[in-house]
Scaffold this motif. Structure first.
Motif, PDB file in Angstrom:
ATOM      1  N   ARG A 123     -16.272   4.688  10.884  1.00 21.72           N
ATOM      2  CA  ARG A 123     -16.189   4.588   9.426  1.00 21.72           C
ATOM      3  C   ARG A 123     -15.249   5.666   8.871  1.00 21.72           C
ATOM      4  NH1 ARG A 123     -19.105   1.945   5.686  1.00 21.72           N
ATOM      5  NH2 ARG A 123     -20.682   1.308   7.197  1.00 21.72           N
ATOM      6  N   ALA A 124     -15.303   6.858   9.430  1.00 22.33           N
ATOM      7  CA  ALA A 124     -14.436   7.935   8.956  1.00 22.33           C
ATOM      8  C   ALA A 124     -12.972   7.608   9.215  1.00 22.33           C
ATOM      9  CB  ALA A 124     -14.814   9.245   9.648  1.00 22.33           C
ATOM     10  N   ILE A 125     -12.684   6.985  10.353  1.00 16.05           N
ATOM     11  CA  ILE A 125     -11.304   6.622  10.675  1.00 16.05           C
ATOM     12  C   ILE A 125     -10.789   5.567   9.708  1.00 16.05           C
ATOM     13  CG2 ILE A 125      -9.832   5.509  12.401  1.00 16.05           C
ATOM     14  CD1 ILE A 125     -11.623   6.846  14.545  1.00 16.05           C
ATOM     15  N   VAL A 126     -11.592   4.533   9.459  1.00 22.14           N
ATOM     16  CA  VAL A 126     -11.186   3.469   8.545  1.00 22.14           C
ATOM     17  C   VAL A 126     -11.007   4.021   7.133  1.00 22.14           C
ATOM     18  CG1 VAL A 126     -11.869   1.307   7.458  1.00 22.14           C
ATOM     19  CG2 VAL A 126     -12.287   1.643   9.885  1.00 22.14           C
ATOM     20  N   THR A 127     -11.964   4.823   6.680  1.00 24.00           N
ATOM     21  CA  THR A 127     -11.895   5.390   5.337  1.00 24.00           C
ATOM     22  C   THR A 127     -10.654   6.267   5.182  1.00 24.00           C
ATOM     23  OG1 THR A 127     -14.309   5.373   5.150  1.00 24.00           O
ATOM     24  CG2 THR A 127     -13.104   6.817   3.645  1.00 24.00           C
ATOM     25  N   GLY A 128     -10.380   7.083   6.192  1.00 17.58           N
ATOM     26  CA  GLY A 128      -9.206   7.954   6.135  1.00 17.58           C
ATOM     27  C   GLY A 128      -7.914   7.166   6.111  1.00 17.58           C
ATOM     28  N   LEU A 129      -7.838   6.111   6.924  1.00 18.97           N
ATOM     29  CA  LEU A 129      -6.633   5.286   6.968  1.00 18.97           C
ATOM     30  C   LEU A 129      -6.385   4.624   5.613  1.00 18.97           C
ATOM     31  CD1 LEU A 129      -4.318   3.661   8.245  1.00 18.97           C
ATOM     32  CD2 LEU A 129      -6.040   2.061   9.134  1.00 18.97           C
ATOM     33  N   MET A 130      -7.414   3.987   5.062  1.00 14.26           N
ATOM     34  CA  MET A 130      -7.241   3.276   3.806  1.00 14.26           C
ATOM     35  C   MET A 130      -6.949   4.223   2.652  1.00 14.26           C
ATOM     36  SD  MET A 130      -7.257   0.234   4.683  1.00 14.26           S
ATOM     37  CE  MET A 130      -7.605  -0.545   6.253  1.00 14.26           C
ATOM     38  N   ARG A 131      -7.588   5.378   2.659  1.00 14.84           N
ATOM     39  CA  ARG A 131      -7.331   6.356   1.598  1.00 14.84           C
ATOM     40  C   ARG A 131      -5.878   6.826   1.640  1.00 14.84           C
ATOM     41  NH1 ARG A 131     -10.795  10.038   2.947  1.00 14.84           N
ATOM     42  NH2 ARG A 131     -12.480   9.327   1.567  1.00 14.84           N
ATOM     43  N   GLN A 132      -5.398   7.166   2.846  1.00 16.28           N
ATOM     44  CA  GLN A 132      -4.027   7.653   2.956  1.00 16.28           C
ATOM     45  C   GLN A 132      -3.023   6.560   2.608  1.00 16.28           C
ATOM     46  OE1 GLN A 132      -2.939  10.921   3.689  1.00 16.28           O
ATOM     47  NE2 GLN A 132      -1.118   9.920   2.842  1.00 16.28           N
ATOM     48  N   TRP A 133      -3.282   5.327   3.050  1.00 17.14           N
ATOM     49  CA  TRP A 133      -2.384   4.209   2.766  1.00 17.14           C
ATOM     50  C   TRP A 133      -2.301   3.977   1.254  1.00 17.14           C
ATOM     51  CZ3 TRP A 133      -2.790  -0.833   6.197  1.00 17.14           C
ATOM     52  CH2 TRP A 133      -1.607  -1.567   6.067  1.00 17.14           C
ATOM     53  N   GLN A 134      -3.447   3.970   0.589  1.00 15.07           N
ATOM     54  CA  GLN A 134      -3.438   3.762  -0.856  1.00 15.07           C
ATOM     55  C   GLN A 134      -2.745   4.914  -1.571  1.00 15.07           C
ATOM     56  OE1 GLN A 134      -7.166   2.632  -2.654  1.00 15.07           O
ATOM     57  NE2 GLN A 134      -6.449   3.135  -4.713  1.00 15.07           N
ATOM     58  N   GLU A 135      -2.951   6.135  -1.114  1.00 13.60           N
ATOM     59  CA  GLU A 135      -2.287   7.283  -1.729  1.00 13.60           C
ATOM     60  C   GLU A 135      -0.769   7.171  -1.600  1.00 13.60           C
ATOM     61  OE1 GLU A 135      -3.901  10.775   0.044  1.00 13.60           O
ATOM     62  OE2 GLU A 135      -5.802  10.675  -1.075  1.00 13.60           O
ATOM     63  N   ASP A 136      -0.296   6.706  -0.432  1.00 13.37           N
ATOM     64  CA  ASP A 136       1.147   6.546  -0.235  1.00 13.37           C
ATOM     65  C   ASP A 136       1.707   5.473  -1.169  1.00 13.37           C
ATOM     66  OD1 ASP A 136       1.141   8.491   1.716  1.00 13.37           O
ATOM     67  OD2 ASP A 136       1.019   7.089   3.391  1.00 13.37           O
ATOM     68  N   LEU A 137       0.967   4.365  -1.322  1.00 24.13           N
ATOM     69  CA  LEU A 137       1.408   3.311  -2.238  1.00 24.13           C
ATOM     70  C   LEU A 137       1.398   3.815  -3.684  1.00 24.13           C
ATOM     71  CD1 LEU A 137      -0.469   0.247  -0.696  1.00 24.13           C
ATOM     72  CD2 LEU A 137       1.991   0.701  -0.611  1.00 24.13           C
ATOM     73  N   ALA A 138       0.351   4.548  -4.052  1.00 24.93           N
ATOM     74  CA  ALA A 138       0.267   5.088  -5.407  1.00 24.93           C
ATOM     75  C   ALA A 138       1.419   6.056  -5.679  1.00 24.93           C
ATOM     76  CB  ALA A 138      -1.081   5.786  -5.609  1.00 24.93           C
ATOM     77  N   ARG A 139       1.762   6.847  -4.678  1.00 20.82           N
ATOM     78  CA  ARG A 139       2.875   7.783  -4.842  1.00 20.82           C
ATOM     79  C   ARG A 139       4.178   7.013  -5.098  1.00 20.82           C
ATOM     80  NH1 ARG A 139       2.443   9.943  -0.304  1.00 20.82           N
ATOM     81  NH2 ARG A 139       0.859  11.445  -0.946  1.00 20.82           N
ATOM     82  N   GLY A 140       4.344   5.899  -4.392  1.00 24.54           N
ATOM     83  CA  GLY A 140       5.530   5.075  -4.593  1.00 24.54           C
ATOM     84  C   GLY A 140       5.570   4.458  -5.982  1.00 24.54           C
ATOM     85  N   ILE A 141       4.418   3.999  -6.471  1.00 25.76           N
ATOM     86  CA  ILE A 141       4.370   3.416  -7.821  1.00 25.76           C
ATOM     87  C   ILE A 141       4.673   4.481  -8.864  1.00 25.76           C
ATOM     88  CG2 ILE A 141       2.904   2.257  -9.502  1.00 25.76           C
ATOM     89  CD1 ILE A 141       1.379   0.997  -7.140  1.00 25.76           C
ATOM     90  N   ARG A 142       4.177   5.690  -8.658  1.00 22.06           N
ATOM     91  CA  ARG A 142       4.476   6.782  -9.593  1.00 22.06           C
ATOM     92  C   ARG A 142       5.976   7.105  -9.583  1.00 22.06           C
ATOM     93  NH1 ARG A 142      -0.469   8.790  -7.350  1.00 22.06           N
ATOM     94  NH2 ARG A 142      -2.151   8.588  -8.893  1.00 22.06           N
TER      95      ARG A 142
END
Length: 213
Positions: A123-142
């Motif tokens: 669960r920690a691996i999945v949560t970390g992956l999805m959090r980082q992926w979303q953060e990278d996408l959010a950074r791109g949108i910003r």
């Protein structure tokens, strides 16, 4: 990870994990034994248990983390440079190509089935992956917003979450059908939504014969 590993120890552990990932991708998780991994990586049984004292499940979790990191690494450098529509299109193409090449096999999913999706480590691996992926996408949108390419009031977190959810849904359907149609549609629709949000709305025009208030 065992505490206080030397640089050589860290390199050896990383080599074991990478070698194990190659074996698991080739043979599948269920068909792979520790002896297979030892043979591929050139490690003794005692050496294997030195770095993974809890046995095969601990090694599988380490490989799962390696595969999760690989998901994001395969999208670079494009995922880190989402500051123009051209860069978003290049990223989109890389994501589609990655999953088309992967086909109907999902190493990360197979690993989680083996160790248990709800186990704390998985669960920690999945949560970390999805959090980082979303953060990278959010950074791109910003970055798009900073360049005036999307609406200034766009909800970045919501948009990045929706885009990531679309990717995951598209990949799941691809694993089931063998077709990338849904993944392509999710990416194209998500990016088009961002584009539309930045399109200025034309002021209403007066019809002939009417007076402007």
């Amino acid at each position: 990870m065992p505490e206080a590993l030397t640089a050589k120890g860290r390199a050896t552990r990383a080599r074991i994990v990478e070698g194990a990932a190659e074996v698991l991708r080739t043979q599948g998780v269920g068909a792979t034994t520790l002896d297979d991994i030892r043979g591929r990586t050139g490690t003794s049984k005692s050496q294997l248990f030195h770095y993974f004292p809890e046995g095969k499940d601990a090694l599988l979790l380490a490989v799962a983390r390696f595969e999760a990191d690989r998901v994001l690494a395969d999208q670079q450098p494009h995922l880190g440079r989402l500051d123009s529509w051209e860069s978003w299109q290049r990223w989109r193409d890389v994501v589609v190509e990655r999953y088309e090449l992967q086909g109907d096999q999902c190493p990360l999913g197979a690993l989680f089935l083996q160790v248990g999706r709800t186990s704390p480590g998985a669960r920690a691996i999945v949560t970390g992956l999805m959090r980082q992926w979303q953060e990278d996408l959010a950074r791109g949108i910003r970055a798009l917003r900073a360049g005036g390419l999307v609406a200034p009031d766009l909800d970045v977190d919501r948009a990045s979450a929706a885009l990531l959810a679309g990717i995951q849904g598209g990949v799941s359907l691809m694993l089931s059908t063998g077709e990338s149609t849904h993944l392509r549609a999710a990416l194209d629709t998500g990016i088009e939504y961002l584009r539309v949000s930045g399109t200025p709305t034309a002021p209403p025009s007066c019809a002939p014969g009417t007076r402007r208030p």
